[in-house]
Design an enzyme around this catalytic site. Structure first.
Site, PDB file in Angstrom:
ATOM      1  CG  PHE A  76       0.228   4.765   3.706  1.00 17.06           C
ATOM      2  CD1 PHE A  76      -0.946   4.901   4.428  1.00 17.06           C
ATOM      3  CD2 PHE A  76       0.758   3.491   3.544  1.00 17.06           C
ATOM      4  CE1 PHE A  76      -1.586   3.797   4.967  1.00 17.06           C
ATOM      5  CE2 PHE A  76       0.121   2.379   4.071  1.00 17.06           C
ATOM      6  CZ  PHE A  76      -1.057   2.532   4.789  1.00 17.06           C
TER       7      PHE A  76
ATOM      8  CB  THR B 284      -0.931   0.026   1.225  1.00 11.87           C
ATOM      9  OG1 THR B 284      -1.808  -1.096   1.170  1.00 11.87           O
ATOM     10  CG2 THR B 284      -1.771   1.290   1.255  1.00 11.87           C
TER      11      THR B 284
END
Length: 277
Positions: free
Chosen positions: A174, A172
């Site tokens: 960010f 992921t």
């Protein structure tokens, strides 16, 4: 400074893990929604916000691209967090005891092979860390949670099985948001510039607007479109490019972009994270 970094989710969420790994000296501040995390920075309750924008398996995070341009905040960094999914259960429980596993739908879908192999039924929870908390509160040794190792640490659960995700490279990305921009930064792995724009209502406007990046050799790593104001005619584009606006090639490309657009808004200029490569 408050020395706090806000994130969306409960303690033990993967966003919490991102805060701890990227800013270990800051206090991580859980917030109910993305809007709450943004507001915490705007109201000076926190100095930074850690917001997920995309996942290598499931694509972009819904709503974030709408929220960032209107947030009034600026991107000052990016972070890539490897999503390791673990089976968490009450202390003393074994894998043979588990017949149900609870988590967010997204994580349940990422562990299909493991759950099928061990005949474990999937139970949908609101989120990953919340599922871990619920397992701890329920006290049922046959119920497990799929979550981060940090969630197990926080809620007193044992790791029954580690890294059970089907995909071996689930990551992921960010973005770290601040009240103030910082264009003075320079990164060892290069720089990133993020902006949103709307093209003028002329034929081939997007094609022409993008031409400046191609002719100047500026690499665009992301271009996404989404509607604004509920109109099918008003489309906004979100873009990431490699480089700094002060780089001659980037400056020329942005000048050309400006000619074919009705609006360009800079969201951030920040060092590229080594995890990008």
């Amino acid at each position: 400074m408050t020395k706090r970094i806000a994130f969306q989710g409960e303690p033990g969420a993967y966003s919490h893990q991102a805060c701890r790994e990227t800013y270990p000296d800051m206090e991580a501040m859980p917030c109910r929604t993305f809007e709450d995390a943004i507001q915490a920075v705007r109201s000076h309750e926190a100095d930074l916000a850690m917001l997920p924008v995309e996942n290598s398996t499931f694509g972009r995070v819904a709503d974030i691209h709408h929220l960032l341009p209107e947030s009034g905040l600026h991107i000052i960094a990016e972070a890539f967090v490897r999503v390791h999914i673990n089976l968490l259960a009450l202390p003393g429980a074994s894998l043979a005891d588990i017949d149900r596993a609870m988590s967010h739908t997204m994580l349940l879908g990422q562990c299909r092979e493991f759950l099928h192999e061990h005949d474990i039924q999937r139970v949908t929870g609101a989120d990953t860390a919340g599922s871990a908390r619920q397992v701890a509160e329920t006290g049922d040794p046959s119920l497990a949670a799929l979550a981060s190792e940090l969630a197990g640490e926080i809620y007193g659960l044992d790791v029954i099985a580690r890294n059970i995700e089907d995909e071996g490279n689930n990551t992921t990305r960010f973005l770290v948001m601040s009240r103030d921009p910082d264009h003075s930064q320079r990164g060892d792995d290069g720089m990133m510039t993020t902006f949103v724009f709307q093209v003028r209502n002329i034929p081939a406007a997007l094609y022409k607007a993008m031409g400046g990046f191609a002719t100047n050799g500026v690499n665009m790593t992301k271009l996404e479109s989404y509607m604004v104001g509920g109109s099918f005619n008003a489309t906004q584009f979100y873009a990431d490019i490699e480089g700094h606006p002060e780089d001659p090639a980037v400056r020329r490309a942005l000048d050309e972009l400006d000619y074919f657009t009705s609006e360009v808004r800079m969201l951030g200029v920040y060092p590229a994270d080594p995890g990008r490569h």
